[in-house]
Design a protein around this motif. Structure first.
Motif: not given
Ligand SMILES: [Zn+2]
Ligand SMILES: [Zn+2]
Ligand SMILES: [Zn+2]
Ligand SMILES: [Zn+2]
Lengths: 129, 129
Positions: A98-107, B110-114
């Motif tokens: 989840i935090s990796k994804v958050d990071e990717k989104i921010a980038n 949406s991945l994050r949500h999942e």
DNA sequence: ATTTTACTTGACCTTTACGTAAGAGATATG
DNA sequence: CATATCTCTTACGTAAAGGTCAAGTAAAAT
């Protein structure tokens, strides 16, 4: 016809929308464990095998790499095949993701901003000509 | 010492924080065009070369692949080395990239949500035991 | 029994952007 | 001149996740 519930690789692949190569590959890298074989060597997959494969595909859908799954698999009880024994390790990995994804989104967001800015500067140059 | 402004590959790489391999690679795939050489065959890069390389690195930073740059390069005037001749093609590519980035962001969201949902379900199972 | 599918392993192919030698020649400095 | 440091080309290696033959068997259907 098969009176056993066991399924062969082609059928299983078709069911799950993947290729036979994929299934053999997961076995190759140790994600799937050796299935039972018929006399001639043909693999047959039982219900647990299928559950495990579905679980792998689910994790993949969630963006977890095969590599990570291998690490994760080390924490499964190898002799119990049920997935009620999912350890807190999975939670840990999911949280990390989840935090990796958050990071990717921010980038990506800041990347987007940069691209837009750059685009604007170029438009300016073109318009001033 | 070099009294010309031209720079050799090692120095240039160091300046830009990349490796010599990268520079030769960009030449190899036609992104950089053959530079001048000294008598012995050693490459020397002039101001325009350096500008072009910086431009490439900038685009790379923006997430544009070398492949895309090659397509882009087809639309540059090959004989003019100045970058005032940036065509609307670049704008096009940037726009395409903005939407690609938007798409990626949406997918990740949406991945994050999942993942979060999945995590919650697992927590439930663990807690009910 | 014979054809037709399906399955087997092994090995090489793909993509992206370089990394990493190997062996030889060039350039700069003492 | 000798030596140290670049630089040259060629060419194989890398990661991820399988794809794609190829040659040989086995299972299923006729
Ligand atoms: Zn991960
Ligand atoms: Zn801005
Ligand atoms: Zn792109
Ligand atoms: Zn939800």
């Amino acid at each position: 016809m098969n009176d056993k519930k066991n399924v062969q690789i082609g059928e299983l692949a078709k069911r799950l929308g993947i290729t036979t190569r994929t299934i053999r590959y997961y076995e190759e890298i140790g994600l799937m464990g050796p299935p039972e074989r018929l006399g001639g060597g043909t693999r047959t997959f039982n219900k647990d095998d299928i559950l495990r494969l579905k679980f792998i595909l689910k994790l993949k859908e969630l963006g977890i790499s095969l590599n990570e799954m291998q690490e994760l698999a080390e924490h499964f009880d190898i002799h119990k095949q049920d997935f009620d024994t999912i350890t807190p390790k999975l939670i840990e990995i999911l949280d990390l993701h989840i935090s990796k994804v958050d990071e990717k989104i921010a980038n990506l967001s800041s990347l987007r901003h940069e691209i837009v800015d750059y685009r604007l500067r170029i438009m300016d140059i073109l318009n001033k000509k």
